[in-house]
Design a protein around this motif. Structure first.
Motif, short mmCIF file in Angstrom:
data_model
loop_
_atom_site.label_atom_id
_atom_site.label_comp_id
_atom_site.label_asym_id
_atom_site.label_seq_id
_atom_site.Cartn_x
_atom_site.Cartn_y
_atom_site.Cartn_z
N PRO A 130 61.81 28.04 -25.30
CA PRO A 130 62.03 27.95 -27.30
C PRO A 130 61.94 27.87 -27.99
CG PRO A 130 59.85 27.74 -25.99
CD PRO A 130 61.22 28.26 -24.83
N GLU A 210 65.92 36.51 -11.45
CA GLU A 210 64.10 36.48 -10.61
C GLU A 210 63.03 36.00 -11.25
OE1 GLU A 210 62.41 40.70 -8.98
OE2 GLU A 210 63.53 41.19 -9.95
N GLY A 211 62.42 35.66 -10.09
CA GLY A 211 61.15 34.04 -10.92
C GLY A 211 60.33 33.87 -12.02
N ARG A 212 60.52 35.94 -12.45
CA ARG A 212 59.66 36.31 -13.29
C ARG A 212 60.35 35.77 -14.76
NH1 ARG A 212 60.63 41.23 -11.70
NH2 ARG A 212 58.73 41.67 -10.65
N ASP A 213 61.70 35.65 -14.22
CA ASP A 213 63.04 35.07 -15.72
C ASP A 213 63.44 33.17 -15.76
OD1 ASP A 213 62.36 38.03 -16.50
OD2 ASP A 213 64.05 37.87 -15.47
N LEU A 214 62.95 32.90 -15.25
CA LEU A 214 62.81 31.50 -14.67
C LEU A 214 62.74 30.84 -16.31
CD1 LEU A 214 62.14 29.66 -11.60
CD2 LEU A 214 64.23 30.03 -12.22
N LEU A 215 61.40 30.79 -16.83
CA LEU A 215 61.30 30.40 -18.11
C LEU A 215 61.57 31.64 -19.28
CD1 LEU A 215 59.46 27.43 -19.24
CD2 LEU A 215 57.51 29.55 -19.33
N GLY A 216 62.29 30.41 -20.29
CA GLY A 216 62.69 31.33 -21.33
C GLY A 216 63.64 31.99 -20.50
N ALA A 232 59.24 26.89 -6.83
CA ALA A 232 59.49 27.33 -8.75
C ALA A 232 59.50 26.73 -9.57
CB ALA A 232 60.99 28.12 -8.61
N THR A 235 56.26 25.75 -9.96
CA THR A 235 55.23 26.48 -9.20
C THR A 235 54.68 27.00 -11.71
OG1 THR A 235 55.41 28.03 -7.55
CG2 THR A 235 54.79 28.92 -9.47
N MET A 236 55.90 26.28 -11.60
CA MET A 236 56.26 26.30 -13.16
C MET A 236 55.05 26.16 -13.88
SD MET A 236 59.62 26.61 -16.01
CE MET A 236 60.36 27.92 -14.15
N GLU A 237 55.68 24.57 -13.41
CA GLU A 237 54.47 23.25 -14.28
C GLU A 237 53.03 23.63 -14.39
OE1 GLU A 237 58.21 19.32 -13.23
OE2 GLU A 237 56.09 19.73 -13.04
N LEU A 240 51.23 26.61 -16.60
CA LEU A 240 51.54 26.31 -17.25
C LEU A 240 50.30 24.62 -17.59
CD1 LEU A 240 55.06 25.22 -18.07
CD2 LEU A 240 53.89 27.20 -19.91
N GLY B 211 53.80 24.08 -4.95
CA GLY B 211 53.87 25.14 -6.49
C GLY B 211 52.88 25.14 -7.22
N LYS B 234 56.81 35.73 -8.63
CA LYS B 234 57.03 36.41 -10.15
C LYS B 234 57.88 35.01 -11.07
CE LYS B 234 59.51 40.09 -7.93
NZ LYS B 234 60.99 40.67 -7.41
N THR B 235 57.08 33.73 -10.67
CA THR B 235 57.18 32.43 -11.27
C THR B 235 56.11 32.37 -12.27
OG1 THR B 235 59.36 31.58 -10.26
CG2 THR B 235 57.90 30.35 -11.52
N GLY B 238 55.62 35.20 -14.46
CA GLY B 238 56.77 35.19 -15.76
C GLY B 238 56.08 33.99 -16.04
N THR B 239 56.08 33.30 -16.35
CA THR B 239 55.56 31.99 -16.65
C THR B 239 54.06 32.13 -17.64
OG1 THR B 239 55.78 30.64 -15.47
CG2 THR B 239 54.44 28.85 -16.81
N PHE B 242 55.24 34.38 -19.85
CA PHE B 242 56.14 34.07 -21.65
C PHE B 242 54.69 33.45 -22.14
CE2 PHE B 242 58.20 30.67 -23.59
CZ PHE B 242 58.67 30.22 -23.44
#
Lengths: 329, 329
Positions: A130, A210-216, A232, A235-237, A240, B211, B234-235, B238-239, B242
């Motif tokens: 974003p 790392e995975g924690r930094d994927l979004l943004g 990944a 998991t993010m989708e 959210l 995921g 971690k994803t 992090g998501t 974020f």
């Protein structure tokens, strides 16, 4: 690349959960609102009303849940295979489908062929950031098993894609791992790290991510194998979507919370839009002798319009030539 | 297991980003509020005020960013190694650390030893499921490379852990992959799928999980290799972080949005708490002859209190014996 700009985008009218309705509507909007020439592909009796758009007729459809390899092999007159042939035969500048991802890859690979020197094509997917242009995750699921030289090519091609798609001048590349130290991760990750950090790899390598930094993400390109990348991304989708669902449940608790939500909604809407995969215009298959855009299975007309626009713009900007150079440099 | 219930929990006073302050405070609260006997481990001059708790003195500390293997090998009088020895020597029922995860694993493995028959210990981490007991993700990062027989043992041990920790009678087990079909994924995933679905594996196998279904998962246990598990976890973290950050930025836009947020906050707080890794009580190392709880590096006093409570409860409930049986059944 004037010849490509004059060619239509071939749209698989039968791909996606909301086909053909939303697909045709999105193609129509791309044509009317963006002035992009579009040709639909599908069996006339299934596509129905084409809203005045040209239709290349075929007789078969590969279903969303059909075995991809078998589907492409058996259904030579399917909308996916014919769309890929239109690109191969210089009758379309790009193909777009929201259908069976594996079958889309298979059809595109078999009909368009690989760029010379490319080990395996890969899927590049936008990562929402974003307030900034999206990052790129590669490989989002084309290759469950990878070698280091495949990952290095993915990094090279995704860098060229990031520049062509988002205008990033020298995209920073991160390698997805389980720690920032080069010593962390699988043998594949460690080997890839060593190759990428060498200037001869030709990418702007910025280290492990790392995975924690994927979004943004602060990285413009994130490279990983297709298994990890797919997990990944989903998991993010899923995270959210889950959190959005819980939030809306809280918002609807009572009259008071609904009134408070009305105040916040104008400010929340842009955030939700920036995180919506539909707004990103789909993923691109990198490494082929032609442009193939894979849109989300749940694509709406708006998502399709965006994907068609992306396919058209990348094709006319000469993305295939850029990818060739990225591999051979 | 009365003997274990009579033993204190050994707490690494020097582990974590907020040590020793928050660690000692959390240990004190576990002692006062929960009546759990606690013994701190650390160099007296670094730990400082123990708030009246017993301290087992040592002379060394393995730093958060120190090489785990080297740290454990060289620093034989470190708080992590001594805490593990207290468990080995039956002077503590469990150890808890918010410190260097790799070093915690190394110290616990070397000093406590593996359960007979266990190929490799693994990390079991709670997966938030608001409104229900958490799921369990295994392996969350102990083993970047795995074999199918390792993954099968992870599933067996995590099932026993789910029952002991959350009371789930016959935990359903999902295998993390990139599609629900058994044919999807890496050769490792396909091979593991075949073994797990055989009743002789002794787990309640429910198929592949993607995921997108990790958070709020319908599976009680999700099995994967430590690389994929770590990236996925971690994803997810992090998501969530974020999106929370973006939400709070929206909430603080102006006086109107702040007032609206005040209305919603009492309803949002329980949701945030249910998703907070701190509330989950930490991860457990499965497969050792003793209980080792790994708390989040950013652990607060509350997180430490929860982790100490979990370690104590699992030890007194005989988790190690349950794990032995899970492996040999």
């Amino acid at each position: 690349m004037r010849d490509l700009a004059a060619l239509p985008v071939a749209v698989d009218a039968m791909g996606g959960d909301h086909s053909p309705g939303e697909i045709v509507a999105g193609a129509k909007r791309a044509s009317e609102e963006l002035g992009i020439e579009v040709v639909l592909v599908g069996p006339p009796e299934l596509v129905g009303d084409t809203l005045g758009l040209e239709l290349v007729a075929c007789t078969e459809v590969i279903a969303m849940d059909e075995d991809p390899a078998g589907g492409v092999r058996r259904k030579k007159d399917s909308s996916l295979v014919i769309a890929a042939e239109l690109v191969r035969d210089n009758k379309a500048c790009a193909m777009v489908s929201a259908g069976n991802t594996g079958a889309t890859m298979g059809a595109a690979l078999l009909r368009m062929g690989r760029i010379k020197g490319v080990h395996r094509p890969c899927i590049a997917t936008p990562l929402p950031r974003p307030g900034r242009s999206p990052g790129v995750l590669v490989d989002a699921g084309a290759n469950a098993e990878c070698t280091a030289s495949m990952l290095v090519q993915f990094a090279q091609m995704a860098s060229a894609f990031s520049t062509a798609r988002f205008g990033t001048p020298s995209p920073s590349v991160g390698l997805l791992s389980i720690g920032e130290e080069p010593s962390k991760g699988t043998p594949l990750v460690k080997e890839t790290h060593e190759i990428l950090k060498d200037p001869s790899a030709g990418v702007n390598f910025a280290g492990n991510v790392e995975g924690r930094d994927l979004l943004g993400s602060s990285f413009d390109v994130v490279v990983t194998d297709g298994f990890t990348g797919n997990v990944a991304l989903k998991t993010m989708e899923g995270t959210l979507r889950f959190l959005m669902g819980e939030l809306f449940s809280v918002f609807g608790t009572n009259d008071e919370t609904r009134a408070a939500t009305d105040v916040l909604m104008p400010h929340l809407a842009p955030l939700a839009a920036s995180l919506d995969p539909e707004s990103a215009g789909g993923a691109m298959l990198l490494g082929l002798e032609g442009v193939c855009i894979i849109s989300h299975g749940s694509s709406s007309a708006t998502a399709m319009m965006n994907a068609i626009s992306v396919g058209h713009d990348l094709a006319t900007a000469g993305i295939t030539e850029s990818l060739r150079q990225a591999i051979h440099s």
